[in-house]
Design a protein around this motif. Structure first.
Motif, PDB file in Angstrom:
ATOM      1  N   LEU A  83       0.859  -1.177   0.000  1.00 39.66           N
ATOM      2  CA  LEU A  83       0.000   0.000   0.000  1.00 39.66           C
ATOM      3  C   LEU A  83       0.892   1.222   0.000  1.00 39.66           C
ATOM      4  O   LEU A  83       1.726   1.374   0.876  1.00 39.66           O
ATOM      5  N   THR A  84       0.711   2.073  -1.007  1.00 40.23           N
ATOM      6  CA  THR A  84       1.480   3.299  -1.134  1.00 40.23           C
ATOM      7  C   THR A  84       0.541   4.446  -1.418  1.00 40.23           C
ATOM      8  O   THR A  84      -0.358   4.314  -2.243  1.00 40.23           O
ATOM      9  N   THR A  85       0.714   5.558  -0.718  1.00 40.66           N
ATOM     10  CA  THR A  85      -0.089   6.744  -1.010  1.00 40.66           C
ATOM     11  C   THR A  85       0.832   7.880  -1.380  1.00 40.66           C
ATOM     12  O   THR A  85       1.941   7.986  -0.890  1.00 40.66           O
ATOM     13  N   GLU A  86       0.343   8.717  -2.280  1.00 35.50           N
ATOM     14  CA  GLU A  86       1.074   9.927  -2.637  1.00 35.50           C
ATOM     15  C   GLU A  86       0.078  10.961  -3.099  1.00 35.50           C
ATOM     16  O   GLU A  86      -0.993  10.638  -3.588  1.00 35.50           O
ATOM     17  N   LYS A 102      -7.079  20.335   6.956  1.00 36.50           N
ATOM     18  CA  LYS A 102      -5.706  19.871   7.139  1.00 36.50           C
ATOM     19  C   LYS A 102      -5.655  18.990   8.370  1.00 36.50           C
ATOM     20  O   LYS A 102      -6.352  19.235   9.350  1.00 36.50           O
ATOM     21  N   GLY A 103      -4.833  17.957   8.304  1.00 36.97           N
ATOM     22  CA  GLY A 103      -4.694  17.105   9.474  1.00 36.97           C
ATOM     23  C   GLY A 103      -4.322  15.685   9.130  1.00 36.97           C
ATOM     24  O   GLY A 103      -3.980  15.361   7.996  1.00 36.97           O
ATOM     25  N   LEU A 104      -4.401  14.825  10.125  1.00 37.03           N
ATOM     26  CA  LEU A 104      -4.036  13.420  10.010  1.00 37.03           C
ATOM     27  C   LEU A 104      -5.269  12.580   9.710  1.00 37.03           C
ATOM     28  O   LEU A 104      -6.313  12.727  10.356  1.00 37.03           O
ATOM     29  N   TYR A 105      -5.129  11.687   8.754  1.00 33.92           N
ATOM     30  CA  TYR A 105      -6.195  10.776   8.354  1.00 33.92           C
ATOM     31  C   TYR A 105      -5.595   9.385   8.185  1.00 33.92           C
ATOM     32  O   TYR A 105      -4.380   9.224   8.194  1.00 33.92           O
ATOM     33  N   PHE A 106      -6.456   8.408   8.013  1.00 33.26           N
ATOM     34  CA  PHE A 106      -6.007   7.034   7.802  1.00 33.26           C
ATOM     35  C   PHE A 106      -6.722   6.441   6.605  1.00 33.26           C
ATOM     36  O   PHE A 106      -7.926   6.631   6.435  1.00 33.26           O
ATOM     37  N   ILE A 107      -5.969   5.721   5.780  1.00 26.16           N
ATOM     38  CA  ILE A 107      -6.540   4.980   4.657  1.00 26.16           C
ATOM     39  C   ILE A 107      -6.361   3.504   4.974  1.00 26.16           C
ATOM     40  O   ILE A 107      -5.250   3.044   5.233  1.00 26.16           O
ATOM     41  N   THR A 108      -7.477   2.781   4.972  1.00 24.13           N
ATOM     42  CA  THR A 108      -7.456   1.345   5.240  1.00 24.13           C
ATOM     43  C   THR A 108      -7.912   0.613   3.988  1.00 24.13           C
ATOM     44  O   THR A 108      -8.950   0.942   3.419  1.00 24.13           O
ATOM     45  N   VAL A 109      -7.102  -0.353   3.559  1.00 22.88           N
ATOM     46  CA  VAL A 109      -7.414  -1.162   2.386  1.00 22.88           C
ATOM     47  C   VAL A 109      -7.587  -2.606   2.848  1.00 22.88           C
ATOM     48  O   VAL A 109      -6.693  -3.181   3.467  1.00 22.88           O
ATOM     49  N   LYS A 110      -8.764  -3.161   2.529  1.00 18.97           N
ATOM     50  CA  LYS A 110      -9.064  -4.543   2.914  1.00 18.97           C
ATOM     51  C   LYS A 110      -9.292  -5.356   1.652  1.00 18.97           C
ATOM     52  O   LYS A 110      -9.956  -4.908   0.725  1.00 18.97           O
ATOM     53  N   ASP A 111      -8.718  -6.568   1.632  1.00 18.74           N
ATOM     54  CA  ASP A 111      -9.068  -7.534   0.611  1.00 18.74           C
ATOM     55  C   ASP A 111      -9.460  -8.828   1.318  1.00 18.74           C
ATOM     56  O   ASP A 111      -9.608  -8.839   2.535  1.00 18.74           O
ATOM     57  N   ASN A 115      -7.803 -11.330   2.077  1.00 18.94           N
ATOM     58  CA  ASN A 115      -6.786 -11.957   2.918  1.00 18.94           C
ATOM     59  C   ASN A 115      -6.078 -11.017   3.885  1.00 18.94           C
ATOM     60  O   ASN A 115      -5.349 -11.489   4.752  1.00 18.94           O
ATOM     61  N   SER A 116      -6.226  -9.712   3.727  1.00 15.65           N
ATOM     62  CA  SER A 116      -5.431  -8.812   4.564  1.00 15.65           C
ATOM     63  C   SER A 116      -6.106  -7.455   4.757  1.00 15.65           C
ATOM     64  O   SER A 116      -7.034  -7.097   4.035  1.00 15.65           O
ATOM     65  N   ILE A 117      -5.589  -6.740   5.743  1.00 20.28           N
ATOM     66  CA  ILE A 117      -6.008  -5.365   6.019  1.00 20.28           C
ATOM     67  C   ILE A 117      -4.731  -4.554   6.191  1.00 20.28           C
ATOM     68  O   ILE A 117      -3.848  -4.935   6.957  1.00 20.28           O
ATOM     69  N   GLN A 118      -4.632  -3.441   5.461  1.00 18.23           N
ATOM     70  CA  GLN A 118      -3.479  -2.554   5.575  1.00 18.23           C
ATOM     71  C   GLN A 118      -3.981  -1.149   5.868  1.00 18.23           C
ATOM     72  O   GLN A 118      -4.943  -0.689   5.240  1.00 18.23           O
ATOM     73  N   THR A 119      -3.330  -0.468   6.799  1.00 22.00           N
ATOM     74  CA  THR A 119      -3.693   0.902   7.141  1.00 22.00           C
ATOM     75  C   THR A 119      -2.455   1.774   7.043  1.00 22.00           C
ATOM     76  O   THR A 119      -1.381   1.376   7.464  1.00 22.00           O
ATOM     77  N   GLN A 120      -2.648   2.960   6.466  1.00 25.75           N
ATOM     78  CA  GLN A 120      -1.532   3.902   6.353  1.00 25.75           C
ATOM     79  C   GLN A 120      -2.011   5.286   6.763  1.00 25.75           C
ATOM     80  O   GLN A 120      -3.129   5.690   6.455  1.00 25.75           O
ATOM     81  N   ARG A 121      -1.130   5.997   7.473  1.00 29.25           N
ATOM     82  CA  ARG A 121      -1.427   7.386   7.858  1.00 29.25           C
ATOM     83  C   ARG A 121      -1.247   8.284   6.657  1.00 29.25           C
ATOM     84  O   ARG A 121      -0.348   8.076   5.837  1.00 29.25           O
ATOM     85  N   VAL A 122      -2.106   9.315   6.579  1.00 28.40           N
ATOM     86  CA  VAL A 122      -2.033  10.287   5.494  1.00 28.40           C
ATOM     87  C   VAL A 122      -2.173  11.664   6.126  1.00 28.40           C
ATOM     88  O   VAL A 122      -3.065  11.892   6.946  1.00 28.40           O
ATOM     89  N   ILE A 123      -1.278  12.574   5.758  1.00 27.98           N
ATOM     90  CA  ILE A 123      -1.367  13.948   6.246  1.00 27.98           C
ATOM     91  C   ILE A 123      -1.842  14.822   5.104  1.00 27.98           C
ATOM     92  O   ILE A 123      -1.262  14.829   4.027  1.00 27.98           O
ATOM     93  N   ILE A 124      -2.920  15.549   5.346  1.00 22.73           N
ATOM     94  CA  ILE A 124      -3.445  16.500   4.364  1.00 22.73           C
ATOM     95  C   ILE A 124      -2.980  17.875   4.784  1.00 22.73           C
ATOM     96  O   ILE A 124      -3.232  18.304   5.910  1.00 22.73           O
ATOM     97  N   GLU A 125      -2.283  18.537   3.873  1.00 23.56           N
ATOM     98  CA  GLU A 125      -1.698  19.848   4.171  1.00 23.56           C
ATOM     99  C   GLU A 125      -2.451  20.948   3.450  1.00 23.56           C
ATOM    100  O   GLU A 125      -3.019  20.776   2.432  1.00 23.56           O
TER     101      GLU A 125
END
Length: 75
Positions: free
Chosen positions: A1-4, A54-63, A65-75
């Protein structure tokens, strides 16, 4: 999981997944409130952050077999 973030108010989410796998994606704030929900079978998903504070958010991806969560900062 990659965010940009691209130059607009869009977050690009890249995942490594098997073909035909459906992903459930949630964008939540720090309190756990679900702000956006997307279901997709694509490996690149774009989420608009226009109008979000602006602030901290979380993106969670579920399939299946797995669950992945990544922090995201909105500026």
């Amino acid at each position: 999981l990659t965010t940009e973030k691209d130059k607009s108010s869009i977050k690009n989410i890249s995942t490594e997944k098997n073909q035909n796998t459906v992903l459930d994606i949630q964008l939540t704030d720090v309190t756990g409130k679900i702000l956006r929900t997307i279901r997709s079978s694509q490996s690149l998903i774009k989420i608009s952050t226009a109008g979000m504070a602006k602030g901290l958010y979380f993106i969670t991806v579920k399939d299946e077999n797995s669950i992945q969560t990544q922090r995201v900062i909105i500026e």
